[in-house]
Design a protein around this motif. Sequence first.
Motif, PDB file in Angstrom:
ATOM      1  N   PHE A  46       0.845  -1.189   0.000  1.00  0.00           N
ATOM      2  CA  PHE A  46       0.000   0.000   0.000  1.00  0.00           C
ATOM      3  C   PHE A  46       0.888   1.249   0.000  1.00  0.00           C
ATOM      4  CE2 PHE A  46      -2.327  -3.463   1.829  1.00  0.00           C
ATOM      5  CZ  PHE A  46      -3.621  -3.329   1.342  1.00  0.00           C
ATOM      6  N   LYS A  47       0.434   2.263  -0.693  1.00  0.00           N
ATOM      7  CA  LYS A  47       1.243   3.472  -0.871  1.00  0.00           C
ATOM      8  C   LYS A  47       0.579   4.664  -0.174  1.00  0.00           C
ATOM      9  CE  LYS A  47       3.332   6.312  -4.527  1.00  0.00           C
ATOM     10  NZ  LYS A  47       3.483   6.456  -6.005  1.00  0.00           N
ATOM     11  N   SER A  48       1.389   5.396   0.603  1.00  0.00           N
ATOM     12  CA  SER A  48       0.940   6.637   1.235  1.00  0.00           C
ATOM     13  C   SER A  48       1.890   7.756   0.838  1.00  0.00           C
ATOM     14  CB  SER A  48       0.907   6.500   2.760  1.00  0.00           C
ATOM     15  OG  SER A  48      -0.133   5.629   3.156  1.00  0.00           O
ATOM     16  N   THR A  49       1.325   8.955   0.659  1.00  0.00           N
ATOM     17  CA  THR A  49       2.099  10.064   0.104  1.00  0.00           C
ATOM     18  C   THR A  49       1.898  11.344   0.908  1.00  0.00           C
ATOM     19  OG1 THR A  49       1.884   9.126  -2.120  1.00  0.00           O
ATOM     20  CG2 THR A  49       2.522  11.433  -1.980  1.00  0.00           C
ATOM     21  N   VAL A  50       2.991  12.077   1.100  1.00  0.00           N
ATOM     22  CA  VAL A  50       2.958  13.417   1.696  1.00  0.00           C
ATOM     23  C   VAL A  50       3.383  14.406   0.625  1.00  0.00           C
ATOM     24  CG1 VAL A  50       4.000  14.966   3.395  1.00  0.00           C
ATOM     25  CG2 VAL A  50       3.439  12.620   4.032  1.00  0.00           C
ATOM     26  N   ILE A  51       2.641  15.513   0.502  1.00  0.00           N
ATOM     27  CA  ILE A  51       2.982  16.581  -0.442  1.00  0.00           C
ATOM     28  C   ILE A  51       3.353  17.822   0.369  1.00  0.00           C
ATOM     29  CG2 ILE A  51       2.212  18.030  -2.350  1.00  0.00           C
ATOM     30  CD1 ILE A  51       2.447  15.131  -3.113  1.00  0.00           C
ATOM     31  N   MET A  52       4.511  18.408   0.067  1.00  0.00           N
ATOM     32  CA  MET A  52       4.964  19.582   0.810  1.00  0.00           C
ATOM     33  C   MET A  52       5.695  20.549  -0.107  1.00  0.00           C
ATOM     34  SD  MET A  52       8.291  18.063   2.839  1.00  0.00           S
ATOM     35  CE  MET A  52       7.390  16.729   3.606  1.00  0.00           C
ATOM     36  N   ALA A  82      13.881  23.774  -2.504  1.00  0.00           N
ATOM     37  CA  ALA A  82      13.280  22.435  -2.617  1.00  0.00           C
ATOM     38  C   ALA A  82      14.363  21.368  -2.769  1.00  0.00           C
ATOM     39  CB  ALA A  82      12.319  22.400  -3.802  1.00  0.00           C
ATOM     40  N   GLU A  83      15.383  21.664  -3.550  1.00  0.00           N
ATOM     41  CA  GLU A  83      16.470  20.691  -3.738  1.00  0.00           C
ATOM     42  C   GLU A  83      17.249  20.487  -2.441  1.00  0.00           C
ATOM     43  OE1 GLU A  83      18.640  22.401  -6.944  1.00  0.00           O
ATOM     44  OE2 GLU A  83      17.359  21.518  -8.500  1.00  0.00           O
ATOM     45  N   ARG A  84      17.408  21.561  -1.678  1.00  0.00           N
ATOM     46  CA  ARG A  84      18.106  21.447  -0.387  1.00  0.00           C
ATOM     47  C   ARG A  84      17.298  20.568   0.569  1.00  0.00           C
ATOM     48  NH1 ARG A  84      17.949  26.392   0.821  1.00  0.00           N
ATOM     49  NH2 ARG A  84      19.833  26.996  -0.275  1.00  0.00           N
ATOM     50  N   LEU A  85      15.982  20.792   0.607  1.00  0.00           N
ATOM     51  CA  LEU A  85      15.121  19.974   1.471  1.00  0.00           C
ATOM     52  C   LEU A  85      15.106  18.527   0.999  1.00  0.00           C
ATOM     53  CD1 LEU A  85      13.115  19.798   3.812  1.00  0.00           C
ATOM     54  CD2 LEU A  85      11.302  20.452   2.213  1.00  0.00           C
ATOM     55  N   ALA A 131      11.496  10.133  -2.341  1.00  0.00           N
ATOM     56  CA  ALA A 131      11.211  11.571  -2.227  1.00  0.00           C
ATOM     57  C   ALA A 131      11.685  12.223  -3.518  1.00  0.00           C
ATOM     58  CB  ALA A 131      11.939  12.176  -1.021  1.00  0.00           C
ATOM     59  N   ARG A 132      10.793  12.987  -4.147  1.00  0.00           N
ATOM     60  CA  ARG A 132      11.150  13.568  -5.444  1.00  0.00           C
ATOM     61  C   ARG A 132      10.447  14.905  -5.639  1.00  0.00           C
ATOM     62  NH1 ARG A 132       7.278  13.134  -9.337  1.00  0.00           N
ATOM     63  NH2 ARG A 132       5.407  11.949  -8.787  1.00  0.00           N
ATOM     64  N   LEU A 133      11.013  15.703  -6.552  1.00  0.00           N
ATOM     65  CA  LEU A 133      10.409  16.970  -6.926  1.00  0.00           C
ATOM     66  C   LEU A 133       9.313  16.716  -7.950  1.00  0.00           C
ATOM     67  CD1 LEU A 133      13.498  19.332  -7.378  1.00  0.00           C
ATOM     68  CD2 LEU A 133      11.755  19.505  -5.617  1.00  0.00           C
ATOM     69  N   THR A 134       8.205  17.424  -7.826  1.00  0.00           N
ATOM     70  CA  THR A 134       7.139  17.330  -8.818  1.00  0.00           C
ATOM     71  C   THR A 134       7.256  18.495  -9.809  1.00  0.00           C
ATOM     72  OG1 THR A 134       5.511  18.697  -7.648  1.00  0.00           O
ATOM     73  CG2 THR A 134       5.685  16.379  -6.995  1.00  0.00           C
ATOM     74  N   ARG A 135       6.513  18.432 -10.869  1.00  0.00           N
ATOM     75  CA  ARG A 135       6.576  19.498 -11.875  1.00  0.00           C
ATOM     76  C   ARG A 135       5.930  20.784 -11.383  1.00  0.00           C
ATOM     77  NH1 ARG A 135       1.894  19.378 -15.452  1.00  0.00           N
ATOM     78  NH2 ARG A 135       0.374  17.821 -14.757  1.00  0.00           N
ATOM     79  N   GLU A 140       7.229  15.369  -3.178  1.00  0.00           N
ATOM     80  CA  GLU A 140       6.359  14.231  -2.877  1.00  0.00           C
ATOM     81  C   GLU A 140       7.171  13.153  -2.172  1.00  0.00           C
ATOM     82  OE1 GLU A 140       3.395  12.438  -5.808  1.00  0.00           O
ATOM     83  OE2 GLU A 140       4.915  10.857  -5.671  1.00  0.00           O
ATOM     84  N   VAL A 141       6.738  12.810  -0.970  1.00  0.00           N
ATOM     85  CA  VAL A 141       7.356  11.719  -0.217  1.00  0.00           C
ATOM     86  C   VAL A 141       6.375  10.547  -0.217  1.00  0.00           C
ATOM     87  CG1 VAL A 141       8.290  10.967   1.993  1.00  0.00           C
ATOM     88  CG2 VAL A 141       8.608  13.327   1.258  1.00  0.00           C
ATOM     89  N   SER A 142       6.783   9.438  -0.791  1.00  0.00           N
ATOM     90  CA  SER A 142       5.895   8.281  -0.876  1.00  0.00           C
ATOM     91  C   SER A 142       6.544   7.065  -0.228  1.00  0.00           C
ATOM     92  CB  SER A 142       5.542   7.969  -2.337  1.00  0.00           C
ATOM     93  OG  SER A 142       6.710   7.735  -3.089  1.00  0.00           O
TER      94      SER A 142
END
Length: 333
Positions: A46-52, A82-85, A131-135, A140-142
């Motif tokens: 199962f997948k859970s995601t945080v968007i920040m 964002a890249e630093r985080l 954890a990746r950057l979105t467009r 997004e942390v999944s």
Amino acid sequence: MSTSDSQLNSTHLLRFIFDRLKTFIAIGVGAAVLSSAVALMIEEQFKSTVIMFATPQHSIGEQFYEEIKRNDLLEYGETEDAERLLQILNSDRIRTRIIQKYDLWLHYDIDQSQPGAQALLGKEYNSNVDARLTRYGSIEVSVLDRDPKRAADMANDIAFLADSVANRLRNDRAGEALGYAKSSLEQVQQEITTMEDELGQLYGLGVYDFATQIEGLNEQYATAIAKGLPGNAEKIRKQMAEISNYANQFNKLSNLIEAAYEREAILKKRFELMKLDAETQMPSAFVVDYAAPADKKSKPIRWLIVVMSVASTLVFALLALLAAENLKDSSAA
């Protein structure tokens, strides 16, 4: 190759498949049954995601103590922020704390004593945590896990730990600067104390404000001379001569202590600014969506596994049968 040759080859291939249709059907059914059994054995995840969104890492003290505000603490961060985080989210500090809190050695069934255990755990962690950057400029942390609640808890904890680690790094850096500011302030205050003691000694000798005192005594001396009071004039002259002995020392101390007071005011301001930066906890991201336990599995997609398995098996079977047919024709020739 001519168009007629291509048509003949296509017709020959279709004829070849039609003549062996039962064989292909049997192979397809067998592949479907086998792949279905394998797909059913694959553990559900199962997948859970945080968007920040990252926030800019500006000085907090600057917002309180500087008259001109150059930055806004409430603005969204740029790509660099964002890249630093993202680097923090993927850091060993967060990974280690997540592994310890959720006992991932046991959860992933990895023996710590086996050779390459750390690499194996890291590979398993990276395959389940991303954890990746979105467009849109967000992060997004999944997290994938067989337990939906664990997946949601891990994703939320990673977002929380990013704040903790970012604040720790910022506070440590500001703490070092605070130490330098404190030592500089204490040094200036010690210099001021020394100069105030020396001025206190001059006050004890009757020297309070050399320029003002000399000006007043000159007026008194001139008045005594004008009134024909030589005794008073001589007394005033001696008094002027006495305080003149301390003129250079008094003027030097007065100038130095005035400059020291100005430096003390600046250093006090800097000290308070850095102290606030060293002690304050500020969020490193705005969390848009927290993770929640998923009510539907993310992996495996069983129908896709079956379709891809059957298709690849049939293609392989076709190539194998064509190769066998060509070998047979070659032998016959």
